[in-house]
Design a protein around this motif. Structure first.
Motif, mmCIF file in Angstrom:
data_model
loop_
_atom_site.group_PDB
_atom_site.id
_atom_site.type_symbol
_atom_site.label_atom_id
_atom_site.label_comp_id
_atom_site.label_asym_id
_atom_site.label_seq_id
_atom_site.Cartn_x
_atom_site.Cartn_y
_atom_site.Cartn_z
ATOM 1 N N SER A 101 45.352 38.109 19.306
ATOM 2 C CA SER A 101 44.015 38.437 19.815
ATOM 3 C C SER A 101 44.117 39.336 21.043
ATOM 4 C CB SER A 101 43.275 37.145 20.158
ATOM 5 O OG SER A 101 42.018 37.426 20.746
ATOM 6 N N ASN A 102 45.070 39.012 21.921
ATOM 7 C CA ASN A 102 45.299 39.830 23.113
ATOM 8 C C ASN A 102 45.758 41.235 22.734
ATOM 9 O OD1 ASN A 102 45.577 40.505 25.824
ATOM 10 N ND2 ASN A 102 47.636 39.635 25.980
ATOM 11 N N LEU A 103 46.579 41.322 21.678
ATOM 12 C CA LEU A 103 47.060 42.628 21.228
ATOM 13 C C LEU A 103 45.901 43.497 20.761
ATOM 14 C CD1 LEU A 103 49.387 44.542 20.525
ATOM 15 C CD2 LEU A 103 49.553 43.398 18.305
ATOM 16 N N GLU A 104 44.958 42.922 20.026
ATOM 17 C CA GLU A 104 43.785 43.682 19.578
ATOM 18 C C GLU A 104 42.981 44.210 20.776
ATOM 19 O OE1 GLU A 104 41.476 41.291 16.973
ATOM 20 O OE2 GLU A 104 43.025 41.171 15.414
ATOM 21 N N THR A 105 42.836 43.367 21.793
ATOM 22 C CA THR A 105 42.107 43.786 22.998
ATOM 23 C C THR A 105 42.823 44.940 23.695
ATOM 24 O OG1 THR A 105 41.279 41.534 23.314
ATOM 25 C CG2 THR A 105 41.198 43.008 25.212
ATOM 26 N N GLN A 106 44.138 44.814 23.859
ATOM 27 C CA GLN A 106 44.903 45.843 24.561
ATOM 28 C C GLN A 106 44.984 47.139 23.758
ATOM 29 O OE1 GLN A 106 45.706 45.566 27.675
ATOM 30 N NE2 GLN A 106 44.954 43.445 27.698
#
Length: 333
Positions: A101-106
Motif C-alpha cells: 500500500s505504501n509502495l502505491e502511495t510513493q
C-alpha cells in the motif's frame, strides 16, 4: 582315628570354599574393573557425532520473535528434507500488505513529481524566452539611440544591462532547478526502490518460516527457558531470535562420551579398539575405536575425589539400535 580323618576333610573343604568365594569377589566393581592388566571397562553415554541445532535467526529488521504454529512430536524419526516446525507468517504478511500500500502511495508521489517538475521546467523555459526577447529588444533600442542625446543613450544602456541581468538570472534559476529536481527525483526513486526491496525480502522470508532438517535423525525439542516453568517448546509459544528450538542428532554416526581413571590414562591411545555394549543388550558387541583423549584431568563429579580423563569413542558401523542418551559399557582392549 576315624574322627581325625573326618576333621581333616572338613578343614580342607572349608579352605576350598573360602578360596572360591575370594576369587569371585575380585574385580567385581560396579563401574570399572581391570582384568589381568590388559582390559579396562568404563561406563559411558551414547551421543550423535553430528547434531543439527535449529537456532531461530532474526528475520529481517523487524521480527525478533516468532510464534510456533506447527511442531513435530518430540522423539519422532525424521528424514532429510522433512519439515519439523512452522513459524507464524501473520506479522510478515501484514508487513507485506502495508508496504505494498505504501509502495502505491510513493509511486503516485513519484508520478506527480515527474509532472510537476516538467511543468516547472516549461515555465522556466518560457521565462527565459521572454527575457531573451526583452534582451534583444533592449539591444536594438540601445543601438538605435546612438544618435540620441547623451541622457537618453544612458537610459537605454541601463535598460539593456537590466535585461541582461534578468536573462542571466533566469538561466541560473533554470540550471539550479534542474539540479534540485534531479535530486528530488533521485530521493523519491530510492524511496520507492527501498520499499520494493523490503517487500521482496519479506516475501523471501516466508519459505524460511518452514523449518526443514538437512539430515536424517531423531527430532528433539529444546526446553523453553522464557517462562517460569521449564518445559519443552509447544505450539503457541513465542521464541526469540537466537534461541534454540530443537535439535536433530544424525543417528547414522554415533559416539560414546566416557572417561578413564587417571591411573589408566597411559594404557589407552587414539585408534585403540573398543568393544561397546548397551546396558539393554549386554551380549551384543558394537565395534568402536578411541577418537579423542582429553588433555586435562578433572574430578569425576563434585562429590568424588576420583580424577578422570574424558574420552570419546567412535562407533565404526551404524546400527538402528543405537540411540542418543543410552548407557553403554566400553571395554578398552
Amino acid at each position: 582315628m576315624k574322627n581325625r580323618i573326618i576333621y581333616s576333610l572338613s578343614v580342607v573343604l572349608f579352605l576350598l570354599l573360602v578360596s572360591i568365594s575370594c576369587k569371585k569377589s575380585v574385580g567385581a566393581g560396579p563401574e570399572r574393573k581391570v582384568s589381568d592388566g590388559s582390559t579396562i571397562i568404563e561406563t559411558g553415554e551414547l551421543a550423535a557425532i553430528n547434531s543439527i541445532s535449529f537456532v531461530i535467526p532474526r528475520y529481517g529488521r523487524h521480527w525478533y520473535q516468532m510464534k510456533v504454529i506447527g511442531l513435530l512430536n518430540h522423539g519422532e524419526i525424521v528424514k532429510k528434507g522433512d519439515s519439523i516446525a512452522q513459524l507464524d507468517p501473520a506479522d510478515i504478511n501484514k508487513f507485506i500488505l502495508d508496504q505494498e500500500s505504501n509502495l502505491e502511495t510513493q509511486l503516485a508521489v513519484l508520478e506527480k513529481l515527474y509532472v510537476e517538475q516538467e511543468n516547472r521546467e516549461q515555465e522556466s523555459e518560457s521565462r527565459i524566452r521572454n527575457e531573451m526577447a526583452s534582451f534583444d529588444l533592449k539591444k536594438i533600442e540601445l543601438e538605435a539611440s546612438r544618435f540620441e542625446s547623451e541622457r537618453l543613450r544612458r537610459i537605454k544602456e541601463l535598460e539593456f544591462e537590466q535585461a541582461k541581468i534578468n536573462l542571466e538570472k533566469e538561466k541560473r534559476i533554470y540550471e539550479l532547478n534542474k539540479v534540485i529536481n534531479a535530486n528530488d527525483l533521485k530521493i523519491q526513486e530510492i524511496r520507492v526502490e527501498q520499499i520494493r526491496k523490503e517487500i521482496e525480502n519479506a516475501k523471501n522470508l516466508l519459505p524460511a518460516l518452514t523449518l526443514r532438517t538437512p539430515v536424517s535423525g531423531v527430532f528433539q525439542i529444546e526446553f523453553n527457558r522464557q517462562g517460569t516453568t521449564r518445559s519443552l517448546y509447544k505450539i503457541g509459544d513465542n521464541i526469540y531470535a537466537g534461541n534454540n528450538l530443537a535439535n536433530v542428532p544424525e543417528l547414522e554416526f554415533m559416539k560414546v562420551n566416557t572417561q578413564v581413571n587417571e591411573t589408566d590414562f597411559l594404557k589407552i591411545g587414539v585408534n585403540q579398539k573398543v568393544a561397546v555394549r548397551l546396558d539393554a543388550l549386554p551380549k551384543v558387541v558394537f565395534e568402536g575405536e578411541v577418537a579423542y583423549i582429553g588433555k586435562l584431568c578433572r574430578l569425576k563429579d563434585p562429590k568424588s575425589r576420583q580424577r578422570v580423563f574424558d574420552v570419546e569413542v567412535r562407533i565404526l558401523k551404524p546400527d538402528e539400535r543405537l540411540k542418543p542418551g543410552m548407557t553403554v559399557s566400553c571395554e578398552f582392549i
